[in-house]
Design a protein around this motif. Structure first.
Motif, PDB file in Angstrom:
ATOM      1  N   GLY A 235       0.806  -1.212   0.000  1.00  0.00           N
ATOM      2  CA  GLY A 235       0.000   0.000   0.000  1.00  0.00           C
ATOM      3  C   GLY A 235       0.836   1.256   0.000  1.00  0.00           C
ATOM      4  N   ARG A 236       0.208   2.342   0.417  1.00  0.00           N
ATOM      5  CA  ARG A 236       0.854   3.643   0.406  1.00  0.00           C
ATOM      6  C   ARG A 236       1.903   3.746   1.505  1.00  0.00           C
ATOM      7  N   PRO A 237       2.967   4.546   1.284  1.00  0.00           N
ATOM      8  CA  PRO A 237       3.897   4.834   2.375  1.00  0.00           C
ATOM      9  C   PRO A 237       3.212   5.683   3.441  1.00  0.00           C
ATOM     10  N   VAL A 238       3.758   5.638   4.645  1.00  0.00           N
ATOM     11  CA  VAL A 238       3.174   6.373   5.763  1.00  0.00           C
ATOM     12  C   VAL A 238       3.733   7.789   5.749  1.00  0.00           C
ATOM     13  N   ARG A 239       2.907   8.748   5.319  1.00  0.00           N
ATOM     14  CA  ARG A 239       3.339  10.135   5.243  1.00  0.00           C
ATOM     15  C   ARG A 239       2.882  10.904   6.465  1.00  0.00           C
ATOM     16  N   LEU A 240       3.781  11.755   6.962  1.00  0.00           N
ATOM     17  CA  LEU A 240       3.440  12.595   8.101  1.00  0.00           C
ATOM     18  C   LEU A 240       2.526  13.730   7.672  1.00  0.00           C
ATOM     19  N   SER A 241       2.912  14.452   6.636  1.00  0.00           N
ATOM     20  CA  SER A 241       2.091  15.540   6.113  1.00  0.00           C
ATOM     21  C   SER A 241       2.560  15.887   4.718  1.00  0.00           C
ATOM     22  N   ARG A 242       1.645  16.414   3.947  1.00  0.00           N
ATOM     23  CA  ARG A 242       2.025  16.853   2.605  1.00  0.00           C
ATOM     24  C   ARG A 242       2.977  18.034   2.679  1.00  0.00           C
ATOM     25  N   ALA A 243       2.795  18.875   3.713  1.00  0.00           N
ATOM     26  CA  ALA A 243       3.621  20.068   3.814  1.00  0.00           C
ATOM     27  C   ALA A 243       5.082  19.718   4.060  1.00  0.00           C
ATOM     28  N   SER A 244       5.327  18.723   4.919  1.00  0.00           N
ATOM     29  CA  SER A 244       6.706  18.378   5.254  1.00  0.00           C
ATOM     30  C   SER A 244       7.290  17.323   4.329  1.00  0.00           C
ATOM     31  N   GLY A 245       6.426  16.445   3.792  1.00  0.00           N
ATOM     32  CA  GLY A 245       6.906  15.368   2.941  1.00  0.00           C
ATOM     33  C   GLY A 245       7.649  14.283   3.694  1.00  0.00           C
ATOM     34  N   GLN A 246       7.637  14.307   5.033  1.00  0.00           N
ATOM     35  CA  GLN A 246       8.369  13.332   5.827  1.00  0.00           C
ATOM     36  C   GLN A 246       7.545  12.061   6.020  1.00  0.00           C
ATOM     37  N   ASP A 247       8.255  10.953   6.173  1.00  0.00           N
ATOM     38  CA  ASP A 247       7.601   9.703   6.527  1.00  0.00           C
ATOM     39  C   ASP A 247       7.321   9.698   8.023  1.00  0.00           C
ATOM     40  N   ALA A 248       6.192   9.137   8.402  1.00  0.00           N
ATOM     41  CA  ALA A 248       5.820   9.045   9.812  1.00  0.00           C
ATOM     42  C   ALA A 248       6.232   7.700  10.379  1.00  0.00           C
ATOM     43  N   GLY A 249       6.363   7.645  11.708  1.00  0.00           N
ATOM     44  CA  GLY A 249       6.581   6.377  12.368  1.00  0.00           C
ATOM     45  C   GLY A 249       5.330   5.526  12.329  1.00  0.00           C
ATOM     46  N   ALA A 250       4.177   6.188  12.434  1.00  0.00           N
ATOM     47  CA  ALA A 250       2.892   5.504  12.376  1.00  0.00           C
ATOM     48  C   ALA A 250       1.803   6.554  12.245  1.00  0.00           C
ATOM     49  N   VAL A 251       0.665   6.161  11.704  1.00  0.00           N
ATOM     50  CA  VAL A 251      -0.506   7.025  11.643  1.00  0.00           C
ATOM     51  C   VAL A 251      -1.731   6.185  11.994  1.00  0.00           C
ATOM     52  N   THR A 252      -2.763   6.857  12.486  1.00  0.00           N
ATOM     53  CA  THR A 252      -3.998   6.183  12.868  1.00  0.00           C
ATOM     54  C   THR A 252      -5.152   6.759  12.067  1.00  0.00           C
ATOM     55  N   PHE A 253      -6.040   5.904  11.586  1.00  0.00           N
ATOM     56  CA  PHE A 253      -7.187   6.399  10.829  1.00  0.00           C
ATOM     57  C   PHE A 253      -8.330   5.392  10.924  1.00  0.00           C
ATOM     58  N   THR A 254      -9.511   5.872  10.621  1.00  0.00           N
ATOM     59  CA  THR A 254     -10.716   5.042  10.583  1.00  0.00           C
ATOM     60  C   THR A 254     -10.992   4.623   9.143  1.00  0.00           C
ATOM     61  N   VAL A 255     -11.334   3.356   8.951  1.00  0.00           N
ATOM     62  CA  VAL A 255     -11.742   2.884   7.626  1.00  0.00           C
ATOM     63  C   VAL A 255     -13.258   2.746   7.596  1.00  0.00           C
ATOM     64  N   LEU A 256     -13.817   2.901   6.405  1.00  0.00           N
ATOM     65  CA  LEU A 256     -15.267   3.006   6.254  1.00  0.00           C
ATOM     66  C   LEU A 256     -15.862   1.837   5.486  1.00  0.00           C
ATOM     67  N   ALA A 257     -17.127   1.615   5.738  1.00  0.00           N
ATOM     68  CA  ALA A 257     -17.913   0.659   4.970  1.00  0.00           C
ATOM     69  C   ALA A 257     -18.847   1.435   4.053  1.00  0.00           C
ATOM     70  N   THR A 258     -18.982   0.959   2.825  1.00  0.00           N
ATOM     71  CA  THR A 258     -19.910   1.574   1.878  1.00  0.00           C
ATOM     72  C   THR A 258     -20.935   0.544   1.434  1.00  0.00           C
ATOM     73  N   ASP A 259     -21.890   1.015   0.640  1.00  0.00           N
ATOM     74  CA  ASP A 259     -22.795   0.059   0.022  1.00  0.00           C
ATOM     75  C   ASP A 259     -22.032  -0.741  -1.026  1.00  0.00           C
ATOM     76  N   ARG A 260     -22.692  -1.705  -1.611  1.00  0.00           N
ATOM     77  CA  ARG A 260     -22.007  -2.656  -2.485  1.00  0.00           C
ATOM     78  C   ARG A 260     -21.318  -1.977  -3.665  1.00  0.00           C
ATOM     79  N   GLU A 261     -21.940  -0.940  -4.214  1.00  0.00           N
ATOM     80  CA  GLU A 261     -21.386  -0.273  -5.389  1.00  0.00           C
ATOM     81  C   GLU A 261     -20.441   0.865  -5.037  1.00  0.00           C
ATOM     82  N   GLY A 262     -20.191   1.091  -3.732  1.00  0.00           N
ATOM     83  CA  GLY A 262     -19.268   2.132  -3.318  1.00  0.00           C
ATOM     84  C   GLY A 262     -19.823   3.532  -3.381  1.00  0.00           C
ATOM     85  N   ASP A 263     -21.140   3.674  -3.496  1.00  0.00           N
ATOM     86  CA  ASP A 263     -21.741   4.996  -3.648  1.00  0.00           C
ATOM     87  C   ASP A 263     -21.946   5.716  -2.317  1.00  0.00           C
TER      88      ASP A 263
END
Length: 430
Positions: A235-263
């Motif tokens: 997957g994607r590299p772990v970025r700290l921020s677009r402004a700094s362009g640095q890699d992060a040690g870790a990031v936390t986020f919520t993943v979502l569920a969608t309907d079957r067609e992704g709408d």
């Protein structure tokens, strides 16, 4: 969260306070290629309902084979003339067998692509495909990922002809796609790492459960938290921020569920800590980065209603416990100079990320200043008030709310809180 390199830099500067693998591109010799001649030749025409039914049936067979562990049935859904695809799909199959899959299904969104390219005998079709995967008690709903797939028709039969990671349209979280993985499950925490990594899934799981218990105890929160920890290179590299362009040690986020067609979004599926695989050894040896991320996990109820200096500040404060800035000494003149040059102010959401090291360090100082005055319970009351007013006024990151909330909870102005935090930072030079 701060990059691990910045975390090491802060350790070196502050106390030292003493007291993503992308799949091959089109130019890669091992890239998935159609080796049997179907291509953009002949007439193009609209995909028929019969075609769609056939592709949906194919995906249903594919999903059932993955859930039930039927390798031969799964491989039969793939284009036999594409050895590169088949190699990568074997890895996907093996990876998914290591996970506690409760449910897996696919959905098609053909609103943007109803054209088949090729002859009536061999044709290709690239609709939007959504994969929905539920992982036992780790996710409360199936996590929905957009996947880049294409299909080929061979002698009237539709087959999977390609699947790749698309950086421009990447899935939310899909560590099972890419290179081989290891997995370990404890309670409701699932950890995945690269196969053969220096720190394996079992070791990282043990560290995560210990850090979760410690963090929950400080915050007086239950530690029975469902969580996916992804330390793979997939997957994607772990970025700290677009402004700094640095890699992060870790990031936390919520993943979502969608309907079957992704709408339509149906709600949160679960919480993910994405750990930078380059720094996993440091994460295990010094769990402050893990504890920082786990604060975000345990306080996820606040969403994005609080200012970043509030949420990142409490995460840094808890992560460094029992170390306090008030009892620390800077060992590097560069930190002292950077603090002297920093504007004395609470960091706004618009400015956050331009100077990550001092953004996080100053947020820690603001949190320590407020908690030392009135305790952690009052700090949580401040977070509750930001959350209540932010949701009521439909604003994020405390925009326009900071003066009123600080006055009501602490009887302080933003300038006074900023000065209190910077007094702690200036005290590092002694």
């Amino acid at each position: 969260m701060p990059p691990f390199v910045s975390r090491l830099a802060v350790v070196a500067l502050v106390g030292s306070l003493t007291s993503c693998s992308l799949l091959p591109g089109d130019d890669d010799p091992d890239v998935e290629r159609d080796r049997t001649g179907a291509g953009p030749v002949g007439d193009s025409r609209a995909i028929t309902d019969e075609d769609l039914d056939a592709v949906e049936d194919l995906l249903e067979v594919r999903a059932a084979a993955l859930v039930s562990g039927q390798r031969r049935r799964f491989m039969a859904t793939l284009d036999p003339g594409n050895p590169a695809l088949r190699r990568k799909q074997r890895v996907l199959f093996d990876n998914l067998q290591k996970l506690p899959i409760d449910k897996l299904y696919y959905g098609l969104d053909v609103s943007r692509s109803r054209t088949r390219v090729g002859t009536d005998v061999d044709a290709r079709f690239s609709p939007r495909v959504y994969e929905h995967l539920e992982l036992g008690t780790v996710f409360t709903r199936p996590v929905s990922n957009r996947v880049s797939m294409r299909f080929v028709q061979r002698d009237g039969r539709w087959l999977v002809a390609g699947e790749r990671f698309d950086e421009d349209d990447a899935p939310q979280e899909r560590p099972w796609f890419g290179g081989p993985i290891e997995a370990a499950l404890g309670d409701d925490v699932l950890v995945v790492t690269d196969e053969g990594a220096d720190v394996g899934a079992e070791e990282l799981l043990d560290s995560t459960l210990d850090a979760l218990a410690e963090t929950a105890a400080v915050l007086d929160e239950p530690d029975d938290q469902a969580l996916l920890v992804d330390a793979t290179t997939n997957g994607r590299p772990v970025r700290l921020s677009r402004a700094s362009g640095q890699d992060a040690g870790a990031v936390t986020f919520t993943v979502l569920a969608t309907d079957r067609e992704g709408d339509d979004v149906e709600g949160p599926a679960g919480t993910v800590v994405k750990a930078n695989p380059e720094y996993v050894t440091q994460l295990v040896d010094d769990d402050r980065t893990l504890r920082h991320e786990l604060v975000h996990v345990l306080l996820a109820e606040y969403g994005e209603t609080n200012p970043l200096w509030v949420t990142e500040g409490i995460a840094e404060y808890v992560a460094y416990q029992p170390l306090l800035l008030a009892r620390s000494v800077a060992t590097d003149d560069r930190l002292v100079e950077a603090i002297d040059d920093r504007r004395v102010a609470l960091t706004s959401a618009d400015d956050w990320g331009k100077d990550p090291e001092l953004d996080y360090l100053s947020a820690q100082a603001f949190a320590e200043y407020l908690i030392s005055r009135s305790g952690l319970v009052t700090y949580r009351e401040m977070m509750d008030l930001f959350d209540e007013r932010g949701r009521r006024r439909d604003v994020s990151r405390g925009r326009g709310l900071v003066p009123g909330v600080l006055r009501e909870v602490y009887g302080l102005t933003p300038a006074e809180v900023a000065e209190g935090g910077f007094e702690l930072l200036r005290g590092l030079d002694r």
